[in-house]
Design a protein around this motif. Structure first.
Motif, PDB file in Angstrom:
ATOM      1  N   ALA A  44      33.374  24.346  12.434  1.00 24.44           N
ATOM      2  CA  ALA A  44      32.363  24.334  13.130  1.00 24.44           C
ATOM      3  C   ALA A  44      33.266  25.749  13.806  1.00 24.44           C
ATOM      4  N   ARG A  45      34.501  25.765  13.566  1.00 26.90           N
ATOM      5  CA  ARG A  45      35.357  27.084  14.364  1.00 26.90           C
ATOM      6  C   ARG A  45      34.772  28.225  13.532  1.00 26.90           C
ATOM      7  N   PRO A  46      35.231  27.807  12.444  1.00 30.74           N
ATOM      8  CA  PRO A  46      34.154  29.643  11.245  1.00 30.74           C
ATOM      9  C   PRO A  46      32.626  30.038  11.831  1.00 30.74           C
ATOM     10  N   LEU A  47      31.893  28.350  11.379  1.00 32.14           N
ATOM     11  CA  LEU A  47      30.739  29.202  12.919  1.00 32.14           C
ATOM     12  C   LEU A  47      30.516  29.736  13.812  1.00 32.14           C
ATOM     13  N   PHE A  48      31.677  29.009  14.820  1.00 29.59           N
ATOM     14  CA  PHE A  48      30.621  29.795  16.062  1.00 29.59           C
ATOM     15  C   PHE A  48      31.751  31.081  16.512  1.00 29.59           C
ATOM     16  N   MET A  49      32.800  31.589  15.810  1.00 28.87           N
ATOM     17  CA  MET A  49      33.435  32.316  15.915  1.00 28.87           C
ATOM     18  C   MET A  49      32.951  34.082  16.474  1.00 28.87           C
ATOM     19  N   PRO A  50      32.226  33.804  15.135  1.00 27.34           N
ATOM     20  CA  PRO A  50      30.909  35.016  14.811  1.00 27.34           C
ATOM     21  C   PRO A  50      30.285  35.455  16.057  1.00 27.34           C
ATOM     22  N   LEU A  71      30.722  18.323  18.164  1.00 25.96           N
ATOM     23  CA  LEU A  71      32.146  18.187  17.588  1.00 25.96           C
ATOM     24  C   LEU A  71      31.810  16.699  18.317  1.00 25.96           C
ATOM     25  N   THR A  72      31.177  16.542  19.509  1.00 27.38           N
ATOM     26  CA  THR A  72      30.637  14.575  19.645  1.00 27.38           C
ATOM     27  C   THR A  72      30.106  13.787  19.184  1.00 27.38           C
ATOM     28  N   GLY A  73      28.948  14.597  17.942  1.00 29.65           N
ATOM     29  CA  GLY A  73      27.616  14.007  18.231  1.00 29.65           C
ATOM     30  C   GLY A  73      26.715  14.305  19.215  1.00 29.65           C
ATOM     31  N   ASN A  74      27.452  14.657  20.336  1.00 26.67           N
ATOM     32  CA  ASN A  74      25.939  13.467  21.560  1.00 26.67           C
ATOM     33  C   ASN A  74      26.183  14.926  22.597  1.00 26.67           C
ATOM     34  N   PRO A  75      25.469  15.819  23.001  1.00 22.16           N
ATOM     35  CA  PRO A  75      25.147  16.724  24.221  1.00 22.16           C
ATOM     36  C   PRO A  75      25.895  16.240  25.755  1.00 22.16           C
ATOM     37  N   PHE A 129      32.847  13.190  29.454  1.00 24.77           N
ATOM     38  CA  PHE A 129      33.810  12.625  28.114  1.00 24.77           C
ATOM     39  C   PHE A 129      33.792  12.725  26.960  1.00 24.77           C
ATOM     40  N   MET A 130      35.086  12.588  26.341  1.00 24.29           N
ATOM     41  CA  MET A 130      34.925  13.514  24.884  1.00 24.29           C
ATOM     42  C   MET A 130      35.510  11.723  23.840  1.00 24.29           C
ATOM     43  N   PRO A 131      35.023  11.219  23.077  1.00 21.19           N
ATOM     44  CA  PRO A 131      35.015   9.729  22.009  1.00 21.19           C
ATOM     45  C   PRO A 131      36.568  10.003  21.792  1.00 21.19           C
ATOM     46  N   ALA A 132      36.933   9.721  21.961  1.00 24.56           N
ATOM     47  CA  ALA A 132      38.581   8.844  21.573  1.00 24.56           C
ATOM     48  C   ALA A 132      38.454   9.226  20.288  1.00 24.56           C
ATOM     49  N   GLU A 133      37.759   9.336  19.557  1.00 28.50           N
ATOM     50  CA  GLU A 133      37.719   9.525  17.893  1.00 28.50           C
ATOM     51  C   GLU A 133      37.560  11.146  17.476  1.00 28.50           C
ATOM     52  N   VAL A 134      36.834  10.998  18.282  1.00 24.05           N
ATOM     53  CA  VAL A 134      37.286  12.775  18.554  1.00 24.05           C
ATOM     54  C   VAL A 134      37.711  13.359  19.524  1.00 24.05           C
ATOM     55  N   LYS A 181      41.151  13.273  19.177  1.00 26.86           N
ATOM     56  CA  LYS A 181      42.456  12.478  18.468  1.00 26.86           C
ATOM     57  C   LYS A 181      43.028  13.033  17.460  1.00 26.86           C
ATOM     58  N   ASP A 182      41.213  14.450  16.767  1.00 22.36           N
ATOM     59  CA  ASP A 182      41.822  14.723  15.657  1.00 22.36           C
ATOM     60  C   ASP A 182      41.161  16.404  16.248  1.00 22.36           C
ATOM     61  N   LEU A 183      40.846  16.655  17.729  1.00 19.75           N
ATOM     62  CA  LEU A 183      41.233  17.566  18.987  1.00 19.75           C
ATOM     63  C   LEU A 183      42.387  18.586  19.231  1.00 19.75           C
ATOM     64  N   PRO A 184      42.134  19.824  18.364  1.00 20.78           N
ATOM     65  CA  PRO A 184      44.017  20.518  19.560  1.00 20.78           C
ATOM     66  C   PRO A 184      43.211  20.574  21.182  1.00 20.78           C
ATOM     67  N   ASP A 185      44.736  19.571  22.021  1.00 20.54           N
ATOM     68  CA  ASP A 185      43.926  19.949  23.412  1.00 20.54           C
ATOM     69  C   ASP A 185      44.035  21.293  23.433  1.00 20.54           C
ATOM     70  N   TYR A 186      43.820  22.706  23.325  1.00 18.20           N
ATOM     71  CA  TYR A 186      43.806  23.030  23.977  1.00 18.20           C
ATOM     72  C   TYR A 186      42.148  23.928  23.855  1.00 18.20           C
ATOM     73  N   VAL A 187      41.436  23.284  22.444  1.00 22.28           N
ATOM     74  CA  VAL A 187      40.142  23.245  22.178  1.00 22.28           C
ATOM     75  C   VAL A 187      39.745  22.468  22.892  1.00 22.28           C
ATOM     76  N   ALA A 188      40.082  21.636  23.703  1.00 22.62           N
ATOM     77  CA  ALA A 188      39.514  20.452  23.935  1.00 22.62           C
ATOM     78  C   ALA A 188      39.372  21.126  26.187  1.00 22.62           C
ATOM     79  N   ALA A 189      40.613  21.614  26.360  1.00 24.43           N
ATOM     80  CA  ALA A 189      40.514  22.146  27.501  1.00 24.43           C
ATOM     81  C   ALA A 189      39.952  23.379  27.814  1.00 24.43           C
ATOM     82  N   ALA A 190      39.478  23.887  27.048  1.00 24.03           N
ATOM     83  CA  ALA A 190      39.134  25.017  26.956  1.00 24.03           C
ATOM     84  C   ALA A 190      36.957  24.449  27.016  1.00 24.03           C
TER      85      ALA A 190
END
Length: 190
Positions: A18-24, A109-113, A128-133, A135-144
């Motif tokens: 997702a990152r390369p799609l959203f940054m531009p 990232l989660t599959g749900n809005p 809420f963010m699903p646990a399976e998401v 665990k693979d998401l950097p903490d700073y992205v979740a915080a942002a």
């Protein structure tokens, strides 16, 4: 649309996809905001993936169509419109686009809005963010994301540029870079 691409991919993407799609796209939004324009309708159905793989923004409307506080019938997007777009007290602005963008990334990232903004205004502890998401998401992205999805606009990340910066670099790396800059600066004359 991004919504169609997500459906083809099983409903969601990993951050590295997702990152390369959203940054531009964020650079485009920074330019729009600098020109005094707010979209107020950022959502997966309003993002088109071009043949070059870049996201393009569509679905522009006059601001009065993106809030309930006018005589026009509102065209709000459940889960993506910021809480202030549902009320009469606050005017939507750049922070509303930050919310819509963050909600779109959250959905990617989660599959749900996130829950609809009108209900989030009453219960801001419903994200809420699903646990399976998680665990693979950097903490700073979740915080942002959680900072950008704050219900109260004054507590939310205020600009797309700030949101982009929060998503770009781990805070520990940013602190290390800042420390290195401070150590290499010449001493000021006394």
């Amino acid at each position: 649309s991004l919504e169609s691409r997500l459906a083809q991919m099983g409903g969601r993407m990993l951050w590295d996809e997702a990152r390369p799609l959203f940054m531009p796209l964020m650079a485009t939004l920074v330019s729009l905001h600098a020109a005094g324009l707010n979209h107020l309708g950022i959502a997966p159905q309003n993002l088109i993936i071009g043949t070059d793989g870049r996201l393009r923004l569509r679905g522009f409307a006059i601001p009065e169509a993106r809030t309930v506080s006018t005589d026009l019938k509102p065209r709000l997007l459940p889960g993506y419109s910021a809480p202030e777009q549902y009320g009469f007290e606050l005017s939507p602005g750049a922070a509303s686009d930050v919310y819509g963008l963050a909600a779109t990334i959250f959905r990617t990232l989660t599959g749900n809005p996130p829950p609809e903004g009108s209900s989030r205004a009453k219960n801001s502890t419903d994200l809420f963010m699903p646990a399976e998401v998680a665990k693979d998401l950097p903490d700073y992205v979740a915080a942002a994301l959680f900072n950008a999805l704050q219900v109260v606009p004054d507590k939310r990340t205020q600009s797309v540029a700030a949101f982009r910066d929060q998503l770009s670099t781990d805070p520990a790396v940013s602190a290390l870079i800042q420390d290195q800059k401070e150590q290499t600066l010449p001493a000021e004359p006394v």
